[in-house]
Design a protein around this motif. Structure first.
Motif, short mmCIF file in Angstrom:
data_model
loop_
_atom_site.label_atom_id
_atom_site.label_comp_id
_atom_site.label_asym_id
_atom_site.label_seq_id
_atom_site.Cartn_x
_atom_site.Cartn_y
_atom_site.Cartn_z
N SER A 221 38.91 41.48 28.93
CA SER A 221 38.16 40.46 29.66
C SER A 221 38.81 39.08 29.54
N SER A 222 39.09 38.65 28.30
CA SER A 222 39.58 37.28 28.08
C SER A 222 40.96 37.04 28.69
N GLN A 223 41.79 38.10 28.75
CA GLN A 223 43.12 37.96 29.33
C GLN A 223 43.15 38.31 30.82
N LYS A 224 41.95 38.59 31.37
CA LYS A 224 41.80 38.90 32.80
C LYS A 224 42.63 40.10 33.25
N LEU A 225 42.75 41.09 32.36
CA LEU A 225 43.53 42.27 32.70
C LEU A 225 42.84 43.11 33.78
N PHE A 226 41.54 42.90 33.97
CA PHE A 226 40.83 43.60 35.03
C PHE A 226 41.37 43.24 36.42
N GLU A 227 42.07 42.13 36.51
CA GLU A 227 42.65 41.74 37.80
C GLU A 227 43.84 42.62 38.18
N VAL A 228 44.45 43.25 37.17
CA VAL A 228 45.65 44.04 37.42
C VAL A 228 45.54 45.48 36.91
N GLN A 229 44.31 45.91 36.59
CA GLN A 229 44.06 47.27 36.13
C GLN A 229 42.78 47.80 36.76
N LYS A 230 42.79 49.07 37.15
CA LYS A 230 41.64 49.65 37.83
C LYS A 230 40.81 50.57 36.94
N GLN A 287 30.49 43.19 32.88
CA GLN A 287 31.35 42.29 33.65
C GLN A 287 32.54 43.04 34.23
N LEU A 288 33.17 43.90 33.41
CA LEU A 288 34.34 44.65 33.87
C LEU A 288 33.97 45.61 35.00
N LYS A 289 32.79 46.22 34.91
CA LYS A 289 32.31 47.08 36.02
C LYS A 289 32.11 46.25 37.28
N ASP A 290 31.50 45.08 37.09
CA ASP A 290 31.25 44.20 38.24
C ASP A 290 32.56 43.72 38.87
N GLU A 291 33.61 43.64 38.05
CA GLU A 291 34.92 43.21 38.56
C GLU A 291 35.65 44.35 39.27
N GLY A 292 35.05 45.55 39.24
CA GLY A 292 35.61 46.67 39.99
C GLY A 292 36.33 47.72 39.15
N MET A 293 36.31 47.59 37.84
CA MET A 293 36.95 48.59 37.00
C MET A 293 36.12 49.87 36.96
N ILE A 294 36.80 51.01 36.99
CA ILE A 294 36.14 52.31 36.84
C ILE A 294 36.21 52.67 35.35
N ILE A 295 35.06 52.73 34.71
CA ILE A 295 34.99 52.94 33.26
C ILE A 295 34.54 54.36 32.97
#
Length: 328
Positions: A221-230, A287-295
């Motif tokens: 989250s803090s490094q915004k890796l969700f922007e470049v990982q699905k 938050q990560l789910k809301d950002e579009g990550m599939i968990i």
């Protein structure tokens, strides 16, 4: 003769004034602690570092100052280890089983997969004899291991596919920390380990240099890796503590009272950070789910079974006695 004496006295007073000014400058410098790390301003490193700064300055009534340097502004983790050993900076904090393990190989114990059951198990070991014994090893490198802040349990992420089982890891090119134990860990899962500096991780993922990586929820989250990982798989495969290091010469230069202030501030900032992260984890997952990550939840036993031989591959770096202390 009187004029000569007066002139000599004037010279002495001037020199004395210069010396006092120099001493004051030195005192000011020696009472300022430069604490460096490679995380962002929202990373776990920074949360604890800022709390430590607040506590030290409060408890010392401003006699000790702490300047915190984030984002690798003073160097990558390899460089921060060297700078702490030489005294170029007074303090640093970093993942135990990353660059620090190249200087203190025993820190690779934290890279052993599925070593800990849960956070209660982690804290009992870190705060107890196993953790304290490991910190003492830093003294042979002119550093003082002051304690452990939290980075957290680590999860796999990637851009290629959902990972549910160990076989889903095959041929995935994943960024790992620069340590032997991580190479062995990924090889046991038939993935391709690729050491990359933490400060270069985001760009490596963005440019497709690697398919994925592994880090705790808060770091993702803090490094915004969700922007470049699905995809993210909740494997909890290892727990990473951040070792808190101080140059030993600098530590010994501090008064007993100042050392007490530092110790109390480490303990209190550790408690603060652990509670803070625990409160944030569920929010971060949402938050990560809301950002579009599939968990994805996984069967941890499958991954544990597939990586059970990793600990036997690093006996040249981590004595069996240390592994046993942390396993019991």
């Amino acid at each position: 003769m009187k004029r000569l004496i007066s002139f000599s006295l004037l010279i002495v007073l001037i020199l004395s004034g210069c010396q006092n000014a120099e001493d004051k400058t030195k005192n000011k410098e020696t009472n300022t602690i430069r604490l460096a790390h490679t995380g962002s301003e929202t990373h776990q490193y920074h949360i604890s570092s800022q709390k430590f700064k607040e506590l030290v300055e409060q408890k010392s009534k401003g006699k000790l100052k702490v300047n915190v340097y984030a984002n690798g502004s003073l160097g990558n983790e390899d460089e921060l280890v060297d700078q702490t050993m030489t005294g170029t900076i007074q303090m640093s904090t970093m993942a135990a089983d990353s660059s620090l393990s190249n200087t203190i190989p025993e820190m690779n114990v934290f890279g052993i997969p599925y070593l800990f059951k849960n956070k209660q198990d982690v804290y009992s070991k870190l705060d107890g004899k196993p953790g304290k014994n490991l910190l003492k090893l830093t003294e042979a490198k002119n550093m003082k291991g002051l304690g452990y802040w939290e980075v957290g349990f680590r999860q796999f992420t990637n851009n290629k596919r959902e990972i549910k089982h160990p076989e889903d890891m095959e041929n995935l090119k994943l960024r790992v920390q620069s340590a032997k134990v991580w190479n062995e860990h990924l090889k046991a899962l038939d993935a391709i380990p690729t050491p990359i500096s933490f400060s270069e991780l985001y760009s490596a993922l963005d440019q497709g240099v690697v398919d994925g990586q592994e880090n705790p929820l808060s770091t993702i989250s803090s490094q915004k890796l969700f922007e470049v990982q699905k995809y993210m798989s909740l494997t909890n495969h290892t727990y990473t503590p951040a070792v808190i290091l101080m140059n030993e010469d600098y530590y010994n230069h501090l008064t007993k009272q100042e050392q007490k202030v530092v110790k109390e501030s480490i303990d209190e900032s550790t408690d603060y950070q652990r509670k803070y992260i625990a409160q944030q984890e569920q929010k971060v997952k949402k938050q990560l789910k809301d950002e579009g990550m599939i968990i994805t939840e996984v069967n941890r036993k499958e991954f544990k079974d597939n990586t059970s031989n990793v600990r036997s591959t690093i006996t040249d770096q981590v004595p069996k006695s240390i592994v046993r202390e942390f396993s019991e």
